[in-house]
Design a protein around this motif. Structure first.
Motif, PDB file in Angstrom:
ATOM      1  N   VAL A 177       0.854  -1.186   0.000  1.00  7.94           N
ATOM      2  CA  VAL A 177       0.000   0.000   0.000  1.00  7.94           C
ATOM      3  C   VAL A 177       0.892   1.239   0.000  1.00  7.94           C
ATOM      4  CG1 VAL A 177      -1.811   1.256   1.206  1.00  7.94           C
ATOM      5  CG2 VAL A 177      -1.789  -1.246   1.270  1.00  7.94           C
ATOM      6  N   VAL A 178       0.736   2.082  -1.034  1.00  4.30           N
ATOM      7  CA  VAL A 178       1.594   3.276  -1.145  1.00  4.30           C
ATOM      8  C   VAL A 178       0.797   4.578  -1.070  1.00  4.30           C
ATOM      9  CG1 VAL A 178       3.403   2.087  -2.433  1.00  4.30           C
ATOM     10  CG2 VAL A 178       1.511   3.137  -3.681  1.00  4.30           C
ATOM     11  N   ARG A 179      -0.532   4.506  -1.204  1.00  9.00           N
ATOM     12  CA  ARG A 179      -1.365   5.712  -1.122  1.00  9.00           C
ATOM     13  C   ARG A 179      -2.717   5.361  -0.514  1.00  9.00           C
ATOM     14  NH1 ARG A 179       0.473   5.680  -6.054  1.00  9.00           N
ATOM     15  NH2 ARG A 179      -1.513   4.984  -6.897  1.00  9.00           N
ATOM     16  N   VAL A 180      -3.302   6.344   0.168  1.00 10.04           N
ATOM     17  CA  VAL A 180      -4.660   6.206   0.678  1.00 10.04           C
ATOM     18  C   VAL A 180      -5.419   7.475   0.328  1.00 10.04           C
ATOM     19  CG1 VAL A 180      -6.145   5.824   2.671  1.00 10.04           C
ATOM     20  CG2 VAL A 180      -3.881   4.766   2.605  1.00 10.04           C
ATOM     21  N   GLU A 181      -6.568   7.312  -0.333  1.00  4.79           N
ATOM     22  CA  GLU A 181      -7.404   8.451  -0.714  1.00  4.79           C
ATOM     23  C   GLU A 181      -8.790   8.254  -0.112  1.00  4.79           C
ATOM     24  OE1 GLU A 181      -7.489   8.545  -4.974  1.00  4.79           O
ATOM     25  OE2 GLU A 181      -5.404   7.891  -5.110  1.00  4.79           O
ATOM     26  N   LYS A 182      -9.408   9.349   0.280  1.00  8.18           N
ATOM     27  CA  LYS A 182     -10.769   9.303   0.816  1.00  8.18           C
ATOM     28  C   LYS A 182     -11.776   9.469  -0.315  1.00  8.18           C
ATOM     29  CE  LYS A 182      -9.882   9.000   5.275  1.00  8.18           C
ATOM     30  NZ  LYS A 182     -10.346   7.849   6.100  1.00  8.18           N
ATOM     31  N   ASP A 183     -12.747   8.576  -0.334  1.00 14.02           N
ATOM     32  CA  ASP A 183     -13.854   8.677  -1.285  1.00 14.02           C
ATOM     33  C   ASP A 183     -15.080   9.103  -0.488  1.00 14.02           C
ATOM     34  OD1 ASP A 183     -15.386   8.546  -3.533  1.00 14.02           O
ATOM     35  OD2 ASP A 183     -15.574   6.367  -3.544  1.00 14.02           O
ATOM     36  N   ASP A 184     -15.131  10.400  -0.147  1.00  9.22           N
ATOM     37  CA  ASP A 184     -16.118  10.905   0.816  1.00  9.22           C
ATOM     38  C   ASP A 184     -17.576  10.621   0.462  1.00  9.22           C
ATOM     39  OD1 ASP A 184     -14.069  13.783   1.581  1.00  9.22           O
ATOM     40  OD2 ASP A 184     -14.226  11.848   2.607  1.00  9.22           O
TER      41      ASP A 184
END
Length: 211
Positions: free
Chosen positions: A164-171
């Motif tokens: 895992v290299v990135r985490v994005e929020k899908d609000d």
């Protein structure tokens, strides 16, 4: 023309067709033509005709190239061969930076540091030759986590190791989107993924022309 490219006798090529990729070999080459064996897939041959335009995937060592050309002739020279016009442009496909295509499907993974290896379902939202993005409904993963993932590729499941290299929020959906880089992916499984991506791109282009 891509740098350091040489068309070599006996090297593999694949011809993109309506139902997938057909395998062939280079039988002869000069500065005007490339002669290949009749492309075959599961015992079936492509009925290529003179003046037909084709999309060709060419393998040189660990590198992959792509070009478009035209069928110049069909003839028999010890074996039946297809004569292709020497391409004016050839594009090198960067394996780890390969074009990312959107694809929404269910896949499974487990954390490598989790000794129980609980299998978790996630939604894959895109895929490339070097990684993917997956969507989960909660904070089950963090940057740096290592996972073992099972990616549906056609009728097969490809097992890959990823980080895992990135985490994005899908609000809007209260979900997280995780960027995963593949680790230690062998050439055989990478080829499966890349061919699958080519097929997705081809299908998307065909849908675009019919809409």
């Amino acid at each position: 023309m891509a740098e350091d490219l040489k068309f070599t006798i006996n090297n593999k090529v694949e011809i993109s067709w309506d139902d997938g990729y057909y395998k062939s070999n280079i039988e002869n080459v000069d500065d005007k033509f490339i002669c290949i064996s009749i492309p075959i897939k599961e015992g079936q041959y492509i009925p290529l005709r003179k003046f037909e335009q084709v999309e060709v995937i060419y393998y040189q060592g660990s590198d992959i190239y792509k070009f478009y050309t035209t069928v110049v002739d069909r003839k028999v020279d010890v074996i039946p061969i297809i004569v292709l016009a020497f391409p004016k442009e050839v594009f090198k496909v960067q394996r780890r930076k390969f074009v990312r295509v959107p694809i929404v499907c269910t896949m499974e993974y487990s954390k490598l540091e989790n000794k129980t290896q609980n299998i978790v379902k996630a939604i894959m939202v895109d895929l490339s030759g070097g990684g993917m993005r997956i969507k989960l409904s909660n904070d089950q993963l963090s940057i740096g986590n290592l996972i073992k993932a099972y990616i549906p590729v056609g009728d097969d499941n490809v097992e890959v190791k990823g980080e895992v290299v990135r985490v994005e929020k899908d609000d809007p959906n209260k979900m997280n989107i995780y960027g995963i880089n593949f680790l230690d992916l062998d050439d055989k499984n990478r080829e499966k993924i890349i061919r699958f991506i080519f097929q997705i791109m081809r299908d998307q282009m065909k849908k675009g022309t019919t809409n």
